[in-house]
Design a protein around this motif. Sequence first.
Motif, PDB file in Angstrom:
ATOM      1  N   MET A 166      38.578  26.636  45.574  1.00 49.00           N
ATOM      2  CA  MET A 166      37.408  27.063  44.599  1.00 49.00           C
ATOM      3  C   MET A 166      35.978  26.861  45.274  1.00 49.00           C
ATOM      4  O   MET A 166      35.501  27.577  45.125  1.00 49.00           O
ATOM      5  N   TRP A 217      43.073  33.778  50.730  1.00 50.85           N
ATOM      6  CA  TRP A 217      42.861  32.732  49.849  1.00 50.85           C
ATOM      7  C   TRP A 217      41.972  31.743  50.123  1.00 50.85           C
ATOM      8  O   TRP A 217      41.916  31.765  51.346  1.00 50.85           O
ATOM      9  N   TYR A 247      46.097  15.508  45.133  1.00 52.66           N
ATOM     10  CA  TYR A 247      45.486  16.852  44.807  1.00 52.66           C
ATOM     11  C   TYR A 247      44.076  16.535  44.345  1.00 52.66           C
ATOM     12  O   TYR A 247      43.058  17.278  44.721  1.00 52.66           O
ATOM     13  N   GLN A 254      33.718  33.750  36.821  1.00 59.01           N
ATOM     14  CA  GLN A 254      33.148  33.010  37.793  1.00 59.01           C
ATOM     15  C   GLN A 254      31.947  33.824  38.377  1.00 59.01           C
ATOM     16  O   GLN A 254      31.016  33.068  38.689  1.00 59.01           O
ATOM     17  N   ARG A 302      41.927  28.214  33.202  1.00 60.40           N
ATOM     18  CA  ARG A 302      42.161  29.525  33.491  1.00 60.40           C
ATOM     19  C   ARG A 302      42.641  30.092  32.073  1.00 60.40           C
ATOM     20  O   ARG A 302      42.187  31.116  31.820  1.00 60.40           O
ATOM     21  N   CYS A 349      46.121  21.928  47.454  1.00 61.51           N
ATOM     22  CA  CYS A 349      46.159  22.627  46.271  1.00 61.51           C
ATOM     23  C   CYS A 349      47.481  22.984  45.957  1.00 61.51           C
ATOM     24  O   CYS A 349      48.376  23.019  46.924  1.00 61.51           O
ATOM     25  N   SER A 350      47.809  23.361  44.923  1.00 60.62           N
ATOM     26  CA  SER A 350      49.148  23.844  44.439  1.00 60.62           C
ATOM     27  C   SER A 350      49.497  25.138  45.115  1.00 60.62           C
ATOM     28  O   SER A 350      50.745  25.488  45.365  1.00 60.62           O
ATOM     29  N   ARG A 351      48.481  25.933  45.389  1.00 58.44           N
ATOM     30  CA  ARG A 351      48.967  27.376  45.980  1.00 58.44           C
ATOM     31  C   ARG A 351      49.504  28.307  45.075  1.00 58.44           C
ATOM     32  O   ARG A 351      50.143  29.299  45.514  1.00 58.44           O
ATOM     33  N   LEU A 352      49.486  28.013  43.808  1.00 57.60           N
ATOM     34  CA  LEU A 352      50.306  28.860  42.678  1.00 57.60           C
ATOM     35  C   LEU A 352      49.702  29.944  42.408  1.00 57.60           C
ATOM     36  O   LEU A 352      50.270  30.768  41.760  1.00 57.60           O
ATOM     37  N   SER A 353      48.174  30.122  42.806  1.00 56.58           N
ATOM     38  CA  SER A 353      47.379  31.118  41.742  1.00 56.58           C
ATOM     39  C   SER A 353      47.914  32.607  42.063  1.00 56.58           C
ATOM     40  O   SER A 353      48.074  33.300  41.013  1.00 56.58           O
ATOM     41  N   ASP A 368      45.158  36.783  45.082  1.00 56.98           N
ATOM     42  CA  ASP A 368      45.326  36.118  43.689  1.00 56.98           C
ATOM     43  C   ASP A 368      44.376  36.831  42.388  1.00 56.98           C
ATOM     44  O   ASP A 368      44.356  36.319  41.443  1.00 56.98           O
ATOM     45  N   TYR A 427      39.424  31.321  30.291  1.00 57.37           N
ATOM     46  CA  TYR A 427      38.818  32.339  30.764  1.00 57.37           C
ATOM     47  C   TYR A 427      39.607  33.608  30.401  1.00 57.37           C
ATOM     48  O   TYR A 427      38.748  34.844  30.197  1.00 57.37           O
ATOM     49  N   GLU A 479      42.560  38.058  39.774  1.00 61.11           N
ATOM     50  CA  GLU A 479      42.743  37.795  38.336  1.00 61.11           C
ATOM     51  C   GLU A 479      41.543  37.965  37.614  1.00 61.11           C
ATOM     52  O   GLU A 479      40.539  37.248  37.498  1.00 61.11           O
TER      53      GLU A 479
HETATM   54  C1  LIG Z   1      34.128  33.074  42.629  1.00 61.21           C
HETATM   55  C2  LIG Z   1      35.498  32.423  42.381  1.00 61.21           C
HETATM   56  C3  LIG Z   1      36.157  33.657  42.084  1.00 61.21           C
HETATM   57  C4  LIG Z   1      37.534  32.984  41.910  1.00 61.21           C
HETATM   58  N1  LIG Z   1      38.454  34.189  41.446  1.00 61.21           N
HETATM   59  C5  LIG Z   1      39.923  33.844  41.118  1.00 61.21           C
HETATM   60  C6  LIG Z   1      40.747  34.856  41.110  1.00 61.21           C
HETATM   61  O1  LIG Z   1      40.446  36.037  41.087  1.00 61.21           O
HETATM   62  N2  LIG Z   1      41.939  34.445  40.647  1.00 61.21           N
HETATM   63  C7  LIG Z   1      42.380  32.979  40.652  1.00 61.21           C
HETATM   64  O2  LIG Z   1      43.645  32.770  40.342  1.00 61.21           O
HETATM   65  N3  LIG Z   1      41.553  32.186  40.750  1.00 61.21           N
HETATM   66  C8  LIG Z   1      40.071  32.469  40.716  1.00 61.21           C
HETATM   67  N4  LIG Z   1      39.391  31.479  41.083  1.00 61.21           N
HETATM   68  C9  LIG Z   1      39.690  30.292  40.717  1.00 61.21           C
HETATM   69  C10 LIG Z   1      40.217  29.176  41.840  1.00 61.21           C
HETATM   70  O3  LIG Z   1      39.385  29.160  43.007  1.00 61.21           O
HETATM   71  C11 LIG Z   1      41.442  29.490  42.215  1.00 61.21           C
HETATM   72  O4  LIG Z   1      42.520  29.570  41.194  1.00 61.21           O
HETATM   73  C12 LIG Z   1      42.064  28.484  42.985  1.00 61.21           C
HETATM   74  O5  LIG Z   1      41.474  28.321  44.408  1.00 61.21           O
HETATM   75  C13 LIG Z   1      43.685  28.985  43.494  1.00 61.21           C
HETATM   76  O6  LIG Z   1      44.458  27.873  44.345  1.00 61.21           O
HETATM   77  P1  LIG Z   1      45.416  27.162  43.929  1.00 61.21           P
HETATM   78  O7  LIG Z   1      46.550  27.817  43.117  1.00 61.21           O
HETATM   79  O8  LIG Z   1      45.942  26.258  44.801  1.00 61.21           O
HETATM   80  O9  LIG Z   1      44.546  25.985  42.787  1.00 61.21           O
HETATM   81  P2  LIG Z   1      44.906  24.886  42.077  1.00 61.21           P
HETATM   82  O10 LIG Z   1      43.641  23.939  42.419  1.00 61.21           O
HETATM   83  O11 LIG Z   1      46.088  24.144  42.580  1.00 61.21           O
HETATM   84  O12 LIG Z   1      44.979  25.318  40.709  1.00 61.21           O
HETATM   85  C14 LIG Z   1      46.152  25.626  39.875  1.00 61.21           C
HETATM   86  C15 LIG Z   1      45.686  26.649  38.961  1.00 61.21           C
HETATM   87  O13 LIG Z   1      44.592  26.649  38.130  1.00 61.21           O
HETATM   88  C16 LIG Z   1      43.773  27.595  37.805  1.00 61.21           C
HETATM   89  N5  LIG Z   1      42.633  27.381  38.340  1.00 61.21           N
HETATM   90  C17 LIG Z   1      42.188  26.597  39.384  1.00 61.21           C
HETATM   91  N6  LIG Z   1      40.799  26.299  39.454  1.00 61.21           N
HETATM   92  C18 LIG Z   1      40.482  27.456  38.223  1.00 61.21           C
HETATM   93  C19 LIG Z   1      39.032  27.771  38.072  1.00 61.21           C
HETATM   94  N7  LIG Z   1      38.084  27.288  38.573  1.00 61.21           N
HETATM   95  N8  LIG Z   1      39.023  28.454  37.144  1.00 61.21           N
HETATM   96  C20 LIG Z   1      40.154  28.989  36.397  1.00 61.21           C
HETATM   97  N9  LIG Z   1      41.347  28.762  36.823  1.00 61.21           N
HETATM   98  C21 LIG Z   1      41.240  27.759  37.774  1.00 61.21           C
HETATM   99  C22 LIG Z   1      44.612  28.751  38.870  1.00 61.21           C
HETATM  100  O14 LIG Z   1      45.355  29.420  38.010  1.00 61.21           O
HETATM  101  C23 LIG Z   1      45.322  27.870  39.869  1.00 61.21           C
HETATM  102  O15 LIG Z   1      46.296  28.733  40.411  1.00 61.21           O
HETATM  103  C24 LIG Z   1      38.094  31.762  41.467  1.00 61.21           C
HETATM  104  C25 LIG Z   1      36.972  30.883  41.517  1.00 61.21           C
HETATM  105  C26 LIG Z   1      35.751  31.288  42.026  1.00 61.21           C
HETATM  106  C27 LIG Z   1      34.665  29.844  42.321  1.00 61.21           C
END
Ligand SMILES: Cc1cc2nc3c(=O)[nH]c(=O)nc-3n(C[C@H](O)[C@H](O)[C@H](O)COP(=O)(O)OP(=O)(O)OC[C@H]3O[C@@H](n4cnc5c(N)ncnc54)[C@H](O)[C@@H]3O)c2cc1C
Length: 498
Positions: free
Chosen positions: A340, A337, A209, A380, A277, A223-227, A371, A280, A373
Motif C-alpha cells: 500500500m 502488485w 504483519y 484511494q 475494504r 503482507c497477506s497477498r490475498l488481494s 488485484d 470503500y 478493485e
Molecule cells: C493508490 C492505491 C490504489 C489501490 N488500489 C487497490 C486495488 O485496486 N485493489 C486492492 O485490492 N487494493 C488496492 N489498494 C489497497 C492496498 O494497497 C492493497 O489492498 C494491498 O496492498 C494488497 O496487498 P495484500 O493483499 O497483501 O494486503 P494486506 O495488507 O495483506 O491486506 C489484506 C486485505 O485488506 C484489504 N486492504 C488492505 N489495505 C487496504 C486499503 N488501504 N484500503 C482498502 N482495503 C485494503 C485488501 O483487500 C487486502 O487484500 C490501493 C491502495 C492505494 C494506496
Amino acid sequence: MEIVWFKRDLRIRDHAPLADAVAAGPVLALFLHEPEIILAPDFSAAHGAFIRECLDSLHAALQERGGELVEMTGSAPDMLEQIWQQQPFATLRSHQETGNRASYQRDEQVAAWCRKRGVTWRQSPQNGVIRGQEARAKRDWIAELDDYSSSEPVKPPRHIVPSKLPPMLTGPVAPLQAAGHDKPGRMKGGRAEAIGLLTAFIRTRILRYPYAISSPITAEHGCSRLSPFLAYGVITMREIVLAMNRRVDSAELAVNEAERERLISALRFFADRLRWRAGYFQNMESMPRLEFDNIHSGMNGLREGEFDPVFFARWREGETGYPMVDAAMKMLHHTGWLNMRMRGMLLSFAVNELWLHWREPALFLAREFVDYEPAIHYNQMQIHAGTAGAGSMLAYNPVKQAQELDPKGIFVRRWLPALRAVPDAYIFTPWTMPPAVQTACGVAIGSDYPAPLVDHLDAARQARSRVADAQIAAGIRPQSVRGRDGQKVAGTSQVALF
Ligand SMILES: Cc1cc2nc3c(=O)[nH]c(=O)nc-3n(C[C@H](O)[C@H](O)[C@H](O)COP(=O)(O)OP(=O)(O)OC[C@H]3O[C@@H](n4cnc5c(N)ncnc54)[C@H](O)[C@@H]3O)c2cc1C
C-alpha cells in the motif's frame, strides 16, 4: 434449470447463489467473457490471465461435485437470450456487484432483459455491502458488517446436478484480446493458491504483519497477498475472518497468554484493513460516480486542463528520476502488485508532484494492478489527490520514503539495475552526484538514468498549497487547519470511513 452467473465470485464456498440454485434443481454454472468488461480501459491481459487460472480452478471444483462451468463470449443480455431461446429458464442467480460503470450498465441491461423475458434475477449481497441503504447511519452499518463478517460462510454444495446446454452454445471460448501483456512475476490464480496463502499467513506470517507492511522489502512476504483473490472472489472476507477466529481459538495458544495477545493484536491490525475494504465498497455502492468525478465537486477544475502528457509517459515508464518512485513502478510492471505505501507514493507523485489529474493515472494503475478493485482503487485516488473532501491530500516525500523504508538501497538497486554501482550516499538522490562520482561509478545522470522531472520539494509545496486553497475555498477545510507547507495535514484518515 437454474442459472448461476459467476462474475467476480469465482468460488464454490461461501457462494449463496450456487447453494440456493443447487437446492432448487439442475444448475447451469455460467461465466461470460464480456467485451464491455474486457475491452474497457481498466482491464488488461494480466487480469485476463489471472481470471483464466481462477476459472480453471472453479471448473475443477464444480466437476468434482458433478457440475461444470459453461463459458461463453459475448454481451450478457445477448448470451442470456441465446440460452433462453434454447432452453427457457425462470431464475437467474448471481451476487450483487459493486464494480465499475461498465458492470453497472451491464447489470441494468441484464435487469431489463430479465423483465422482458419474465426471468427473476436473484442477487445475493456480498462483501458486506448493503444495497440501497446509503442513508443509514454509519454506526449501524459497521455493526452489520461485523455481524456479516463473523457469520458462517455458506457451505459448498456436495453434489451438483448439471443442466447442460446444447453443444452449439458451449464450443471453445473465442478469446478477447485485452490490453497489454501478462506479467512475468504475476501471482498465479486459483483457489488452492488462495487457501495456501491464507493458511501460511494466519499460521505464521501474521505476527510480523504490522511491522512488515510499509517497507517494500518486507511487505512482499509480510503482507497477506490475498488481494487478487479477494478481488475476483476466489476467497471471501467471511472465510478469512473464520480462519482468523479459529487461529485465536486454537488449543496450542490457550497455554501461552502472551503469544495469544500478540496474535490478537496483529489480527486486529489486519482486520482493520478488511474493514477499510468493506468501507470503500459501501462508499462506491452509494456513490458510483466517484470512478469518474471528484467526490467533492468543489475540487472540480483544480487539475483539469493542466495534464502534461510527457510527465505522464515518464511516470508510467518509471523514468521520473526519483529512484524510489521508479523502482516501485518497475516492480509493478513486473509483478502487478505493490504494497500500500508504494502504491500511495507512486500515485501521490503523479497527482501532486507532477500535478496530473487522477483519472488517467487511475486507469493506468487499474490495468497494472492484478488485484484491481474499483471500489478501493477510486476511493484511494481521490484521497491522495485531495478531492475526496475529507480533509487533506496524502503526499509522500519519495526521498524520505526511500531513506526510511529502504535504508541500504536494496529495493532501489533490485529494480533499477542502472543504479547498482551508485554509492550509498547518492542512491536516492543520484542527480546530486558530482561528475567525478558519476564517472567513477559509471552512471551518467541524463543518459544512464534520468535527471529528475521536477524539484520534488518545490512541486509538493505548490501542490499542497493549491489543494489547500481549493479546499478552503470549497469549504472542505477550515482556514485554521491549513497546515504548513511540506507537512502532512492531520485529518485524512482511512478509518474515518467507518
Ligand atoms: C493508490 C492505491 C490504489 C489501490 N488500489 C487497490 C486495488 O485496486 N485493489 C486492492 O485490492 N487494493 C488496492 N489498494 C489497497 C492496498 O494497497 C492493497 O489492498 C494491498 O496492498 C494488497 O496487498 P495484500 O493483499 O497483501 O494486503 P494486506 O495488507 O495483506 O491486506 C489484506 C486485505 O485488506 C484489504 N486492504 C488492505 N489495505 C487496504 C486499503 N488501504 N484500503 C482498502 N482495503 C485494503 C485488501 O483487500 C487486502 O487484500 C490501493 C491502495 C492505494 C494506496
